[in-house]
Design a protein around this motif. Sequence first.
Motif, PDB file in Angstrom:
ATOM      1  N   ASP A  66       0.812  -1.223   0.000  1.00  0.00           N
ATOM      2  CA  ASP A  66       0.000   0.000   0.000  1.00  0.00           C
ATOM      3  C   ASP A  66       0.843   1.269   0.000  1.00  0.00           C
ATOM      4  O   ASP A  66       0.521   2.238   0.671  1.00  0.00           O
ATOM      5  CB  ASP A  66      -0.948   0.016   1.208  1.00  0.00           C
ATOM      6  N   GLN A  68       3.729   1.799   1.296  1.00  0.00           N
ATOM      7  CA  GLN A  68       4.595   1.956   2.464  1.00  0.00           C
ATOM      8  C   GLN A  68       5.981   1.381   2.182  1.00  0.00           C
ATOM      9  O   GLN A  68       6.110   0.302   1.606  1.00  0.00           O
ATOM     10  CB  GLN A  68       3.994   1.242   3.688  1.00  0.00           C
ATOM     11  N   THR A  82       6.152   6.925   3.464  1.00  0.00           N
ATOM     12  CA  THR A  82       5.376   6.893   2.229  1.00  0.00           C
ATOM     13  C   THR A  82       6.029   7.850   1.239  1.00  0.00           C
ATOM     14  O   THR A  82       6.342   8.980   1.586  1.00  0.00           O
ATOM     15  CB  THR A  82       3.928   7.338   2.489  1.00  0.00           C
TER      16      THR A  82
END
Length: 125
Positions: A66, A68, A82
Motif C-alpha cells: 500500500d 509503504q 510513504t
Amino acid sequence: MAKTCLQLKRSLIGYVVQLCLAGAVISICAITLSGWLTLLATLVMILSYLHFFYQDRVVQLEYLADGQWTLMTQKQNIKTATIQKIIDHGMYVVIFFVKQPPLVIWSDQLAAADWKRVKVLAKLY
C-alpha cells in the motif's frame, strides 16, 4: 508491485561532485577574500562536511504494501515512510517522503538492475 529491496552503498560520484563544488567555492573565496577569511571558510566547509559524513544514512529501502516503504539506516534504525514523489535527474534520483527528509540516490549506489527499477519507479510517481 513486486517485492523490492534496494541495498544502497556509498557513492563515488557524489564524492566527486562534492569535491568539485568545494574546490570552486574555495577558489572563489581565495579570489575575493583575504587569506585568513579563505582559511576560515575552508575550515568551516571541512567541519560541515565531516558533520554530515558521520550522520546516520539510509542503507536499505524495502517496499512493504500500500505504498509503504521501510528505510533502514546504517545504525539499524528502521523507519516506515510513504513516497510523495520521485524526481529523476539522470545521474541521480531524489525521493521525497511524506514525513521524512528527501533521499538522493546516485546511479553508482545501486546495481544496474536495481537502478533501472528505480528509474521505472520514478516514472510511476
